[in-house]
Design a protein around this motif. Sequence first.
Motif, PDB file in Angstrom:
ATOM      1  N   ASN A  25       0.807  -1.220   0.000  1.00 19.95           N
ATOM      2  CA  ASN A  25       0.000   0.000   0.000  1.00 19.95           C
ATOM      3  C   ASN A  25       0.842   1.273   0.000  1.00 19.95           C
ATOM      4  OD1 ASN A  25      -2.359  -1.461  -0.094  1.00 19.95           O
ATOM      5  ND2 ASN A  25      -2.735  -1.353   2.118  1.00 19.95           N
ATOM      6  N   PRO A  29       1.203   3.786  -4.743  1.00 15.20           N
ATOM      7  CA  PRO A  29       1.209   5.212  -5.120  1.00 15.20           C
ATOM      8  C   PRO A  29       2.583   5.707  -5.550  1.00 15.20           C
ATOM      9  CG  PRO A  29       1.002   4.974  -2.740  1.00 15.20           C
ATOM     10  CD  PRO A  29       0.831   3.604  -3.330  1.00 15.20           C
ATOM     11  N   GLY A  98      -6.291  -0.231  -7.585  1.00 13.18           N
ATOM     12  CA  GLY A  98      -5.152   0.656  -7.430  1.00 13.18           C
ATOM     13  C   GLY A  98      -4.961   1.611  -8.594  1.00 13.18           C
ATOM     14  N   LEU A 101      -5.026   5.449  -8.254  1.00 13.49           N
ATOM     15  CA  LEU A 101      -3.847   6.217  -7.850  1.00 13.49           C
ATOM     16  C   LEU A 101      -3.136   6.874  -9.029  1.00 13.49           C
ATOM     17  CD1 LEU A 101      -2.525   3.635  -5.256  1.00 13.49           C
ATOM     18  CD2 LEU A 101      -3.349   5.943  -4.724  1.00 13.49           C
ATOM     19  N   THR A 172      -6.142   6.585  -0.236  1.00 14.23           N
ATOM     20  CA  THR A 172      -5.925   6.869  -1.655  1.00 14.23           C
ATOM     21  C   THR A 172      -6.359   8.292  -1.994  1.00 14.23           C
ATOM     22  OG1 THR A 172      -8.068   5.871  -2.213  1.00 14.23           O
ATOM     23  CG2 THR A 172      -6.122   4.466  -2.373  1.00 14.23           C
ATOM     24  N   ASN A 176      -3.764  10.938  -3.685  1.00 14.47           N
ATOM     25  CA  ASN A 176      -4.023  11.582  -4.973  1.00 14.47           C
ATOM     26  C   ASN A 176      -4.007  13.102  -4.848  1.00 14.47           C
ATOM     27  OD1 ASN A 176      -4.291  10.314  -7.475  1.00 14.47           O
ATOM     28  ND2 ASN A 176      -6.218   9.351  -6.923  1.00 14.47           N
TER      29      ASN A 176
END
Length: 438
Positions: A25, A29, A98, A101, A172, A176
């Motif tokens: 995790n 990103p 995901g 991201l 997330t 972002n």
Amino acid sequence: MSDIAFKINGGKPLSGHIQAQRSKNAILPMIATALIPKEGQTVLHGVPDIADVRRALELATLVGAEVEHDRETHTVTIDASNVNTGTLPVDITERFRGSVLFLGPMITRLGYVRLPGIGGCDIGTRKIDFHHRGFARLGADVDYLEDGTTIINNPRERLVGSQLYLDLPSHTGTENLLIGASLATGTTIIENASVEPEVIDFCHYLAKMGANISGIGTRRLTIEGVEELQAVEYTPIPDRLVAGLLLMSAALVGGDITIRDAEPEHLRLVLAKLDQMGIGIDTTPDSIRVRRTPGDIINPINIMTEFYPGFPTDLQPCIAALSTVANGKSFIRERIFENRYDFVDGLIEMGADIIISQNNVCIVNGVKALKAANVRAASIRAGACLVLAGVGAEGETLIENGYQIDRGHEAIEVQLQQLGGRIERIVTETTLPEPALL
């Protein structure tokens, strides 16, 4: 079609030392943000060879980046010089949550992004309107189509700093908006930001790239926009969720294991709960030791999941499995994802005594022992729960849909074998459709 499964001959205590896997995790990103620098190479160390990482790297390649993944050294190198499209392919996004991201990196690098409807495990509502509203506040034009497609265009050369508030501290969503704010003009403040360890690590990664972020580790982040981010070399934090599975496996079946290069602080509430259950816990600044003599009583527990620093929802299935053999009744309340109890049917097949109350409390009546059974992993965390249960159950357990487990755990069979576990990976034939990704 073929499917991965895991065959476990449980009941054997675990022992030994093992090194912690790096955090999925945190890494996802970082891979997405590596698409922003227009020159140089981003190098990430300790990257596990897991399905979600492979999917993220495939997505990076399809938008024009040059990607190298050395599986032996666990090193990923990304050169984003030739990134040329913000249109993300639906065959990946519909199966890989995901992919959300990639919104921030694409809008800041190219000025637009088209993200078809994203898929994921059916564990509850996980809307992305945090992202939509946030980018709109930063000056972007956001369209959300009926088919679930998100289209974001930036009519200006750069996004514009703004005051942002997250209704829930989505990790997330925080990541972002951090990306967008880092390259926006002016100042952005993000209120009610996530303080998950993986988000904090991502902030440090952004800062090394040149982002100007203050308040790291708090619910209020202040970002002063910069003109560019640089390619860097970075090693992400250990994966507390994988560590949690291994620790609770030893707690359930008994034994004495130590996880090296771990972060006990990231698991402090989990370790406190294990201590309440009568499990022996020893920590150093970079290791965690768990010990329990087989046959020793495990105390029942009350758990309520919360956003960090509360008890992590992703480890709720594992501690539920541990509580199945506790000496009494445990109460587990899931407050993040309403469908997180997708592991319950599998545990019941293995002899657990579990009911879900009308107000959605998981009530676990401890039994003397679990029994082996053939079960199916409904999601990545449900799969981890069933692995844990299989390690503790006498006899041969078969866990189908093992791809879910592979999404977050690199060669889980090898990790458990290093600790004395009797587990092997097998290939089975199935007519079921390919599983969705988280």
